[in-house]
Design a protein around this motif. Structure first.
Motif, PDB file in Angstrom:
ATOM      1  N   ASP A  32       1.229  -1.260   0.192  1.00 54.35           N
ATOM      2  CA  ASP A  32       0.315   0.240  -0.226  1.00 54.35           C
ATOM      3  C   ASP A  32       0.944   1.138   0.086  1.00 54.35           C
ATOM      4  OD1 ASP A  32      -1.664   1.781   0.730  1.00 54.35           O
ATOM      5  OD2 ASP A  32      -3.258   1.394   1.996  1.00 54.35           O
ATOM      6  N   PRO A  33       1.578   1.552  -1.104  1.00 54.31           N
ATOM      7  CA  PRO A  33       1.915   2.729  -1.376  1.00 54.31           C
ATOM      8  C   PRO A  33       1.836   4.110  -1.134  1.00 54.31           C
ATOM      9  CG  PRO A  33       1.909   1.575  -3.110  1.00 54.31           C
ATOM     10  CD  PRO A  33       1.204   1.062  -2.665  1.00 54.31           C
ATOM     11  N   VAL A  34       0.747   4.182  -0.791  1.00 49.13           N
ATOM     12  CA  VAL A  34       0.242   5.754  -0.869  1.00 49.13           C
ATOM     13  C   VAL A  34      -0.062   5.583   0.839  1.00 49.13           C
ATOM     14  CG1 VAL A  34      -2.323   6.948  -0.802  1.00 49.13           C
ATOM     15  CG2 VAL A  34      -1.688   5.665  -2.574  1.00 49.13           C
ATOM     16  N   LEU A  39       2.624   8.018   5.442  1.00 50.78           N
ATOM     17  CA  LEU A  39       2.577   8.151   7.166  1.00 50.78           C
ATOM     18  C   LEU A  39       3.859   8.968   7.245  1.00 50.78           C
ATOM     19  CD1 LEU A  39       1.449   4.286   7.797  1.00 50.78           C
ATOM     20  CD2 LEU A  39       0.769   6.552   9.383  1.00 50.78           C
ATOM     21  N   ARG A  40       5.026   8.219   6.241  1.00 47.59           N
ATOM     22  CA  ARG A  40       6.380   8.697   5.919  1.00 47.59           C
ATOM     23  C   ARG A  40       6.852  10.181   6.294  1.00 47.59           C
ATOM     24  NH1 ARG A  40       9.540   4.146   2.312  1.00 47.59           N
ATOM     25  NH2 ARG A  40      11.111   6.069   2.622  1.00 47.59           N
ATOM     26  N   ALA A  45       7.418  14.928   9.474  1.00 50.10           N
ATOM     27  CA  ALA A  45       7.001  15.791   9.884  1.00 50.10           C
ATOM     28  C   ALA A  45       6.354  16.578  11.304  1.00 50.10           C
ATOM     29  CB  ALA A  45       5.582  16.433   8.620  1.00 50.10           C
ATOM     30  N   ILE A  46       6.317  15.836  11.426  1.00 51.73           N
ATOM     31  CA  ILE A  46       5.982  15.263  13.315  1.00 51.73           C
ATOM     32  C   ILE A  46       7.735  15.726  13.864  1.00 51.73           C
ATOM     33  CG2 ILE A  46       5.458  14.509  15.353  1.00 51.73           C
ATOM     34  CD1 ILE A  46       3.296  13.346  14.123  1.00 51.73           C
ATOM     35  N   LEU A  47       8.613  15.019  13.646  1.00 52.73           N
ATOM     36  CA  LEU A  47      10.168  14.575  14.394  1.00 52.73           C
ATOM     37  C   LEU A  47      10.487  16.183  14.029  1.00 52.73           C
ATOM     38  CD1 LEU A  47      11.185  11.057  12.578  1.00 52.73           C
ATOM     39  CD2 LEU A  47      10.217  11.762  15.027  1.00 52.73           C
ATOM     40  N   LEU A  48      10.315  16.197  13.131  1.00 48.39           N
ATOM     41  CA  LEU A  48      11.344  17.965  12.600  1.00 48.39           C
ATOM     42  C   LEU A  48      10.182  19.125  13.167  1.00 48.39           C
ATOM     43  CD1 LEU A  48      11.675  17.743   8.809  1.00 48.39           C
ATOM     44  CD2 LEU A  48      13.691  17.896  10.666  1.00 48.39           C
ATOM     45  N   LEU A  49       9.217  18.821  13.320  1.00 48.22           N
ATOM     46  CA  LEU A  49       8.069  20.138  14.122  1.00 48.22           C
ATOM     47  C   LEU A  49       8.960  19.446  15.520  1.00 48.22           C
ATOM     48  CD1 LEU A  49       6.675  21.909  14.203  1.00 48.22           C
ATOM     49  CD2 LEU A  49       4.733  20.678  14.809  1.00 48.22           C
ATOM     50  N   LEU A  50       9.115  18.759  16.553  1.00 45.20           N
ATOM     51  CA  LEU A  50       9.673  18.305  17.659  1.00 45.20           C
ATOM     52  C   LEU A  50      10.828  19.261  17.555  1.00 45.20           C
ATOM     53  CD1 LEU A  50       7.462  14.975  18.549  1.00 45.20           C
ATOM     54  CD2 LEU A  50       7.382  17.158  19.053  1.00 45.20           C
ATOM     55  N   LEU A  86       0.065  16.262   3.214  1.00 48.26           N
ATOM     56  CA  LEU A  86      -1.122  16.655   2.719  1.00 48.26           C
ATOM     57  C   LEU A  86      -2.135  16.260   1.006  1.00 48.26           C
ATOM     58  CD1 LEU A  86      -4.798  18.320   3.171  1.00 48.26           C
ATOM     59  CD2 LEU A  86      -3.399  20.587   2.945  1.00 48.26           C
ATOM     60  N   LEU A  87      -0.381  16.952   0.344  1.00 42.03           N
ATOM     61  CA  LEU A  87      -1.002  16.316  -1.117  1.00 42.03           C
ATOM     62  C   LEU A  87      -1.024  14.761  -1.398  1.00 42.03           C
ATOM     63  CD1 LEU A  87       1.654  19.376  -2.383  1.00 42.03           C
ATOM     64  CD2 LEU A  87      -1.022  19.163  -2.737  1.00 42.03           C
ATOM     65  N   THR A  88      -0.673  13.952  -0.840  1.00 38.77           N
ATOM     66  CA  THR A  88      -0.723  12.513  -0.608  1.00 38.77           C
ATOM     67  C   THR A  88      -1.936  12.400  -1.000  1.00 38.77           C
ATOM     68  OG1 THR A  88       1.355  11.598   0.034  1.00 38.77           O
ATOM     69  CG2 THR A  88       0.204  10.718   0.430  1.00 38.77           C
ATOM     70  N   PHE A  89      -2.589  13.114   0.943  1.00 39.66           N
ATOM     71  CA  PHE A  89      -4.552  12.960   1.224  1.00 39.66           C
ATOM     72  C   PHE A  89      -5.368  13.470   0.209  1.00 39.66           C
ATOM     73  CE2 PHE A  89      -8.228  14.568   3.165  1.00 39.66           C
ATOM     74  CZ  PHE A  89      -8.264  13.732   3.603  1.00 39.66           C
ATOM     75  N   VAL A  90      -4.621  14.640  -1.161  1.00 38.11           N
ATOM     76  CA  VAL A  90      -5.637  15.032  -1.050  1.00 38.11           C
ATOM     77  C   VAL A  90      -5.793  14.212  -2.890  1.00 38.11           C
ATOM     78  CG1 VAL A  90      -6.571  16.932  -0.311  1.00 38.11           C
ATOM     79  CG2 VAL A  90      -4.461  16.958  -2.132  1.00 38.11           C
ATOM     80  N   TRP A  91      -4.161  14.608  -3.225  1.00 35.27           N
ATOM     81  CA  TRP A  91      -4.149  13.792  -4.737  1.00 35.27           C
ATOM     82  C   TRP A  91      -3.786  12.438  -4.894  1.00 35.27           C
ATOM     83  CZ3 TRP A  91       1.377  15.051  -7.586  1.00 35.27           C
ATOM     84  CH2 TRP A  91       1.344  14.605  -9.011  1.00 35.27           C
TER      85      TRP A  91
END
Length: 218
Positions: A32-34, A39-40, A45-50, A86-91
């Protein structure tokens, strides 16, 4: 030294993207590549934000003021991965079918929470320049304190997205809680006192003037 830290910050932040592109080129994705891309990019994003939020506590504890530029660099890369997420989700996931995307945002809690985090981070990224900092003045600091709520929503989004595999998201939530705790005045004063005591015992004098925390995540 500051220049090397900047370069290092850029390189570290680009590692998740480089690994993602490498796995794509070598067809090393899961069945399931999408979902894997979702997830990746979200985890990056979360790791860099932290990591961005960790800069100020590290400055406070270690007295390494040269770490300051990393906060903005890591914060902006975190937002870049949020955009990819977000682009992965919408596109890739919904094929830009906006009625279905609207339904998903309304019906799925993780999508609604994730959208809220994105909407908070968007103005922070847009106002991250020195020019906007000068233009907004004190309002800039107040605006960028919203990064704390964005961090909480991002971790909650991760918890809801992975469903029953809670180990990693709860660990990230614990890290976020510790980072936010260091912003509390009482905790900050204790850290400053501890650092001064250590320096005094080492015979290097006091810690000197402690810079105020300006609370900018990016």
């Amino acid at each position: 030294q500051t220049r090397l830290l900047r370069i290092g910050g850029h390189l570290v932040a680009l590692i998740p993207l480089a690994l993602l592109l490498l796995d794509w080129q070598t067809a090393n994705f899961s069945p399931d590549p999408v979902r894997e891309i979702t997830l990746r990019t979200g985890k990056a994003a979360i790791l860099l934000l932290l990591a961005s939020l960790a800069v100020t506590p590290l400055k406070l504890i270690l007295g390494w003021n040269q770490l300051h530029p990393l906060r903005r660099i890591l914060g902006l890369y975190a937002f870049a991965y949020v955009v990819l997420h977000l682009l992965t989700f919408v596109w890739l996931d919904y094929g830009l079918r906006w009625p279905l995307i609207g339904e998903a945002i309304v019906e799925k809690r993780y999508a609604l929470v994730g959208l809220a985090a994105f909407l908070i981070l968007l103005p922070l990224a847009l106002t991250s320049t020195q020019g906007m900092m000068k233009r907004l003045g004190k309002r800039w600091t107040s605006l960028h304190r919203w990064v704390y709520l964005a961090g909480i929503l991002a971790v909650l989004h991760y918890v809801l997205l992975v469903k029953q595999a809670y180990t990693q998201p709860l660990f990230l939530a614990l890290i976020l809680a510790l980072l936010l705790t260091t912003r509390l005045p009482a905790v900050r004063r204790r850290i400053v006192s501890w650092r001064r005591e250590l320096k005094s015992r080492a015979g290097r004098g006091s810690a000197g003037k402690i810079e105020p925390i300006d609370d900018a995540g990016m």
